[in-house]
Design a protein around this motif. Structure first.
Motif, short mmCIF file in Angstrom:
data_model
loop_
_atom_site.label_atom_id
_atom_site.label_comp_id
_atom_site.label_asym_id
_atom_site.label_seq_id
_atom_site.Cartn_x
_atom_site.Cartn_y
_atom_site.Cartn_z
N PHE A 1 0.80 -1.20 -0.07
CA PHE A 1 0.19 0.21 0.16
C PHE A 1 0.74 1.45 -0.18
O PHE A 1 0.40 2.36 0.06
CB PHE A 1 -0.90 0.03 1.12
CG PHE A 1 -2.07 -1.02 1.16
CD1 PHE A 1 -3.29 -0.44 0.55
CD2 PHE A 1 -1.97 -2.32 1.76
CE1 PHE A 1 -4.33 -1.47 0.51
CE2 PHE A 1 -2.66 -3.18 1.51
CZ PHE A 1 -3.98 -2.82 0.82
N SER B 1 -16.97 7.28 -2.68
CA SER B 1 -16.95 6.38 -3.38
C SER B 1 -18.64 5.59 -3.33
O SER B 1 -18.87 5.10 -4.36
CB SER B 1 -16.10 5.20 -3.13
OG SER B 1 -14.77 5.61 -3.53
N HIS C 1 -9.13 3.64 -8.05
CA HIS C 1 -8.00 4.00 -6.92
C HIS C 1 -6.94 3.08 -6.67
O HIS C 1 -6.26 3.09 -5.89
CB HIS C 1 -8.53 4.52 -5.68
CG HIS C 1 -9.51 5.63 -5.80
ND1 HIS C 1 -10.93 5.61 -5.69
CD2 HIS C 1 -9.35 7.02 -6.34
CE1 HIS C 1 -11.62 6.79 -6.21
NE2 HIS C 1 -10.65 7.56 -6.37
N PHE C 2 -6.90 1.97 -7.55
CA PHE C 2 -5.94 1.08 -7.30
C PHE C 2 -4.50 1.54 -7.39
O PHE C 2 -3.55 0.80 -6.64
CB PHE C 2 -6.06 0.06 -8.55
CG PHE C 2 -4.89 -1.12 -8.45
CD1 PHE C 2 -5.27 -2.22 -7.72
CD2 PHE C 2 -3.75 -0.92 -9.24
CE1 PHE C 2 -4.20 -3.29 -7.68
CE2 PHE C 2 -2.91 -2.02 -9.22
CZ PHE C 2 -3.18 -3.10 -8.33
N ILE D 1 -13.83 5.90 0.90
CA ILE D 1 -15.27 4.99 0.88
C ILE D 1 -16.58 5.95 0.80
O ILE D 1 -17.36 5.82 0.27
CB ILE D 1 -15.32 3.95 2.12
CG1 ILE D 1 -14.41 2.77 1.96
CG2 ILE D 1 -16.70 3.68 2.34
CD1 ILE D 1 -14.17 1.92 3.10
N ARG E 1 -3.81 2.87 -3.54
CA ARG E 1 -4.52 1.79 -2.52
C ARG E 1 -4.33 2.27 -0.93
O ARG E 1 -5.43 1.95 -0.35
CB ARG E 1 -3.49 0.67 -2.75
CG ARG E 1 -3.92 -0.26 -3.87
CD ARG E 1 -3.18 -1.52 -3.93
NE ARG E 1 -1.64 -1.28 -4.12
CZ ARG E 1 -0.87 -1.18 -5.27
NH1 ARG E 1 -1.52 -1.13 -6.19
NH2 ARG E 1 0.42 -1.08 -4.95
N TRP E 2 -3.46 3.18 -0.85
CA TRP E 2 -3.61 3.65 0.56
C TRP E 2 -4.73 4.67 0.84
O TRP E 2 -5.04 4.78 1.99
CB TRP E 2 -2.40 4.41 1.06
CG TRP E 2 -2.14 5.77 -0.06
CD1 TRP E 2 -2.72 6.84 0.12
CD2 TRP E 2 -1.44 5.53 -1.17
NE1 TRP E 2 -2.21 7.66 -0.92
CE2 TRP E 2 -1.51 6.75 -1.95
CE3 TRP E 2 -0.71 4.56 -1.99
CZ2 TRP E 2 -0.92 7.29 -3.04
CZ3 TRP E 2 -0.16 4.94 -3.26
CH2 TRP E 2 -0.30 6.05 -3.61
N SER E 3 -5.40 4.88 0.00
CA SER E 3 -6.82 5.65 0.11
C SER E 3 -7.95 4.99 0.05
O SER E 3 -9.20 5.73 0.00
CB SER E 3 -6.96 6.87 -0.83
OG SER E 3 -6.79 6.44 -2.05
N TYR E 4 -7.91 3.64 0.04
CA TYR E 4 -9.20 2.88 -0.18
C TYR E 4 -10.35 3.30 1.10
O TYR E 4 -11.40 3.54 0.91
CB TYR E 4 -8.86 1.48 -0.23
CG TYR E 4 -8.47 0.66 -1.63
CD1 TYR E 4 -8.80 1.35 -2.57
CD2 TYR E 4 -7.85 -0.27 -1.71
CE1 TYR E 4 -8.55 0.82 -3.85
CE2 TYR E 4 -7.41 -0.85 -2.53
CZ TYR E 4 -7.75 -0.57 -3.72
OH TYR E 4 -7.43 -0.80 -4.90
N ASN F 1 -14.27 2.45 -6.27
CA ASN F 1 -13.12 2.75 -5.24
C ASN F 1 -12.00 1.65 -5.65
O ASN F 1 -10.70 2.18 -5.84
CB ASN F 1 -13.57 2.30 -4.00
CG ASN F 1 -12.80 3.08 -2.86
OD1 ASN F 1 -11.55 3.74 -3.23
ND2 ASN F 1 -13.23 2.80 -1.67
N ILE F 2 -12.07 0.50 -5.95
CA ILE F 2 -11.09 -0.72 -6.01
C ILE F 2 -10.35 -0.39 -7.37
O ILE F 2 -9.22 -0.43 -7.32
CB ILE F 2 -11.70 -1.91 -5.93
CG1 ILE F 2 -11.93 -2.29 -4.68
CG2 ILE F 2 -10.74 -3.05 -6.26
CD1 ILE F 2 -12.88 -3.54 -4.20
#
Length: 146
Positions: free
Chosen positions: A15, A111, A97-98, A108, A101-104, A93-94
């Motif tokens: 991440f 998203s 924002h891949f 939220i 990833r640190w912002s998943y 989101n997935i």
């Protein structure tokens, strides 16, 4: 609290932001106004920064909102009914924002909010407007830096 989740997730293996990412996209980045540079461009006296920002916003909002809310969401409603917004938001989101990833976790709320509002209103324009407001905040920082 969600901002802190980004900083925490960035410490986890897999991440961590790549070294080559511009600082503005890394968790914990503190904005100093006026900005000296944006995405490698010197800001002071450089109108190309605004041109770059405008192209970036049009491509970003155009592709994400028109594809995810204008095209995918109505088709997802056929299969997932009233829960299509949830599936759309999680996938957005997935997938989108891949590379962030640190912002998943931190992303939220937005998203899920955008597809929910778009599904309830049967329009992609609330998503375009809300997404645009988020990206407009950067312009508010860029203009005084010029």
């Amino acid at each position: 609290l969600l901002g802190k989740s980004m900083e925490f997730m960035a410490t986890l293996p897999g991440f961590t932001p790549p070294e080559f990412f511009p600082p503005i996209f890394k968790p914990g980045f503190e904005i100093e106004i006026p900005l000296k540079s944006f995405m490698g461009l010197e800001v002071k006296g450089n109108p190309m920064v605004i041109v770059f920002w405008l192209i970036w916003v049009i491509i970003n909002i155009g592709t994400e909102e028109f594809l995810w809310r204008g095209y995918a969401l109505p088709r997802m409603e056929i299969y997932f009914g009233k829960w299509a917004w949830l599936i759309n938001g999680i996938l957005w989101n997935i997938v989108i924002h891949f590379f962030f990833r640190w912002s998943y976790i931190g992303l939220i709320p937005i998203s899920l909010l955008l597809p929910y509002i778009c599904q309830k209103t049967k329009s992609l324009w609330p998503g375009v407007i809300i997404h645009g407001i988020g990206n407009l905040l950067l312009l508010v920082i860029l203009i005084p830096s010029m």
